[in-house]
Design an enzyme around this catalytic site. Structure first.
Site, mmCIF file in Angstrom:
data_model
loop_
_atom_site.group_PDB
_atom_site.id
_atom_site.type_symbol
_atom_site.label_atom_id
_atom_site.label_comp_id
_atom_site.label_asym_id
_atom_site.label_seq_id
_atom_site.Cartn_x
_atom_site.Cartn_y
_atom_site.Cartn_z
ATOM 1 N N THR A 95 15.177 17.455 50.909
ATOM 2 C CA THR A 95 14.525 17.601 52.221
ATOM 3 C C THR A 95 14.871 16.629 53.312
ATOM 4 O OG1 THR A 95 12.587 18.425 51.087
ATOM 5 C CG2 THR A 95 12.284 17.838 53.351
ATOM 6 N N ARG A 113 16.146 23.857 52.147
ATOM 7 C CA ARG A 113 16.734 23.884 50.797
ATOM 8 C C ARG A 113 15.744 23.282 49.803
ATOM 9 N NH1 ARG A 113 22.485 21.132 49.672
ATOM 10 N NH2 ARG A 113 23.201 23.057 50.642
ATOM 11 N N LYS A 127 9.123 24.929 54.533
ATOM 12 C CA LYS A 127 8.551 23.602 54.307
ATOM 13 C C LYS A 127 7.517 23.218 55.355
ATOM 14 C CE LYS A 127 12.764 22.170 52.113
ATOM 15 N NZ LYS A 127 13.802 21.166 51.984
ATOM 16 N N GLY A 141 9.087 16.203 48.770
ATOM 17 C CA GLY A 141 8.671 15.739 47.450
ATOM 18 C C GLY A 141 8.629 16.925 46.499
ATOM 19 N N SER A 223 14.685 12.948 51.629
ATOM 20 C CA SER A 223 15.938 12.280 51.271
ATOM 21 C C SER A 223 16.878 12.188 52.465
ATOM 22 C CB SER A 223 16.609 13.029 50.122
ATOM 23 O OG SER A 223 16.791 14.372 50.484
ATOM 24 N N ASP A 260 23.188 14.932 53.827
ATOM 25 C CA ASP A 260 22.393 14.684 52.617
ATOM 26 C C ASP A 260 22.533 15.874 51.698
ATOM 27 O OD1 ASP A 260 18.950 14.942 51.810
ATOM 28 O OD2 ASP A 260 20.417 13.626 50.859
#
Lengths: 328, 235
Positions: A95, A113, A127, A141, A223, A260
């Site tokens: 995320t 994703r 999300k 998370g 992340s 990322d």
């Protein structure tokens, strides 16, 4: 077999744990001779106060602690992991989630994703979660944790709205979330970016899994948060217009998507202003599937049948009439 | 619940097979302010008198018609505080249903659960039955629905119903005026006329309350201005 469910003090442990403990104990013979109860061990001096060797419990029935989460199994899990057992994996969202306050309200953004280790489990998940008509929350998370927690607080907010007859405030959602997360001591792995506009104005908060919160004009979590934060730090200014804000959020999410591994696919954006909200699902799709075969795919080699065996699962039932028929 | 001294039920059978406490509860309802509901072909309307004990009471703070969910509303006759408690419980049950099944609670389910709560208070230790009858109006997939729930916990679906002080007059009036293919606006007019029947004093937007739900499935309490419009039409 009572040994299987021995109550040491007030805790119940499995046989495995009992053996684990017993293997570390010395067996003081003199105390055994004097003690009336053969199962009553006294503690050697070196042993810690961890083991409370109370009396053998009268019953094998364990009354669960009133309310709240029981942390008994967490200790067992830690011990099992130390012994080498691999914990089952769960769906994380990797995320990049961001939020920023602009002139008229709040803009939230997220990638789409969901990962399960190195595999992309969901290429287009949502999300940005609904909390109230004027409050939305992005979650990073463990996917199950973020969804369950936002769902639960959204429910509580709705009941609160009925009771008070007023619109929900962002700070209310914040407090309900942080209370819940703190009481679970970080085991509920949900990192959230909460934003909304209420009667007191636009608000943006971040909430960490252990229950601490920040109030910020722009925030990133997940992340990909560092990639996104670098964009914000370079380009954010106060008093952005709606289009500038959306462009900046999209840029920050894209930065997370491309730099990322845990983030990817599309960009979701939610714009909340006073009295209005726009949920722009898949606002940007910078990762389309580029090659699709125009001929389609065909699989020529069909499944071969090697052997056929049929096993009836139910034996034939025989009915014998016994006794009298029931009365009306 | 309750002290060990009061762990017996206060609602006990009489020799004739009646539950006297429930009869008394119905009397309490019967001395409450009149309220009524009418199910139209495309919606439901519920209305009640809002007689305040004194002119000094701020009438805007009193709201007798409440939402249980966005598409279900409720009105009562009887004791106000009991109503508040029931509304709170019902809202929570509706929310729990929604969380578990991710669909808005059907009207029948909510009525059943509310009725179950009311019944529990007739069979527990140390508690008394609720002194309210409820009229639940909702619109879900099965169309418009109107239910009445009594202190005993029994519930019925009605095409039109009234409760409270003026119940017999109101019901007679409704029986005469009710038609199967009534539209929502007609139903609102009929409701106002029914309230007017037994009204002491001058009827105005300040001393009645009307709630309606139409095919849009959103329950709304009418503002005083809207009520004034309907009153003018009725004249």
């Amino acid at each position: 077999m009572d040994l299987l469910k021995v109550n040491w003090g007030r805790r119940k442990h499995s046989l495995f744990y009992y053996l684990f403990l017993a293997s570390k104990q010395l067996f003081p013979l003199d105390l055994y001779l004097f003690s009336p109860n053969p199962f009553r061990f006294d503690q050697p001096s070196s042993s810690s106060r961890l083991f409370d060797f109370g009396r053998m419990s009268q019953s094998g029935v364990d009354v669960p602690a009133k309310g709240g989460f029981s942390f008994d199994l967490c200790k067992r899990n830690d011990m099992l992991i130390q012994k080498g057992l691999k914990a089952p994996s769960f769906l994380k969202t990797g995320t990049t989630i961001v939020g920023l306050i602009f002139k008229d309200g709040v803009i939230l953004g997220a990638d789409t994703r969901a990962t399960e280790g190195p595999i992309v489990a969901d290429k287009n998940c949502e999300k940005i979660h609904y909390m109230a008509p004027n409050i939305y929350c992005c979650g990073a998370g463990t996917a199950a944790d973020t969804e369950a927690v936002t769902d639960m607080v959204s429910s509580q907010l709705r009941l609160h709205r009925y009771q008070t007859g007023r619109d929900s405030r962002v700070i209310t959602a914040l407090t309900l979330l942080k209370k819940h997360l703190f009481s679970y001591q970080g085991h509920v792995s949900a990192a959230l970016v909460l934003g909304g506009v209420d009667i007191t104005g636009p608000h943006l908060h971040t909430i960490y899994p252990h229950g601490s919160t920040d109030t910020l004009p722009f925030a990133t979590m997940g992340s990909g948060s560092l990639a996104a934060m670098s964009v914000f730090e370079a380009k954010y200014k106060e008093g952005l217009t709606r289009d500038e804000g959306i462009k900046l959020v999209a840029e920050a999410i894209c930065s997370g998507i491309f730099n990322d591994l845990g983030s990817g696919s599309n960009v979701d954006i939610c714009v909340i202003t006073k009295g209005n909200k726009e949920y722009l699902r898949n606002y940007m799709e910078p990762n389309p599937r580029t090659y699709v075969s125009s001929k389609g795919y065909s699989f020529t080699k069909k499944t071969e049948v090697l052997r056929t065996k049929i096993t009836p699962l139910m034996e034939r039932v025989e009915i014998t009439e016994v006794g009298e028929a029931m009365e009306e | 619940m309750g002290d060990s001294q009061y762990s017996f039920s206060l609602t006990t059978f009489s020799p004739s097979g009646k539950l006297v406490q429930i009869e008394h509860a119905l009397t309490a309802v019967g001395s409450g302010q009149t309220s009524l509901g009418i199910k139209a072909s495309n919606g439901v309307v519920i209305a009640t008198e809002k007689k305040l004990p004194s002119i000094l009471v701020d009438e805007e703070s009193v709201q007798k018609i409440q939402h249980l969910t966005p598409n279900i509303g409720v009105v009562y006759s009887g004791m106000g505080p009991d109503f508040r408690v029931l509304v709170r419980k019902s809202r929570k049950q509706a929310e729990q249903y929604n969380r578990l099944y991710k669909e808005p609670i059907p009207v029948t389910q909510l009525v059943r659960e509310t009725a179950t709560v009311m019944q529990e208070f007739t069979q527990s230790g140390g508690v008394r039955p609720f002194g309210v009858s409820l009229l639940v109006a909702g619109y879900d997939d099965k169309g418009p629905q109107l239910y009445q729930v009594d202190p005993s916990g029994s519930y019925f679906s009605w095409k039109a119903s009234a409760m409270g002080k003026n119940v017999s007059n109101a019901k007679t009036f409704l029986e005469k005026r009710y038609t199967e293919d009534m539209e929502l606006d007609d139903a609102i007019h009929t409701a106002i006329l029914t309230l007017k029947e037994g009204f002491e004093g001058e009827i105005s937007s300040k001393n009645i309350e009307i709630g309606k739900i139409g095919a849009d499935k959103i329950f709304r309490v009418l503002t005083p201005a809207e009520i004034d419009d309907y009153l003018a039409e009725v004249e």
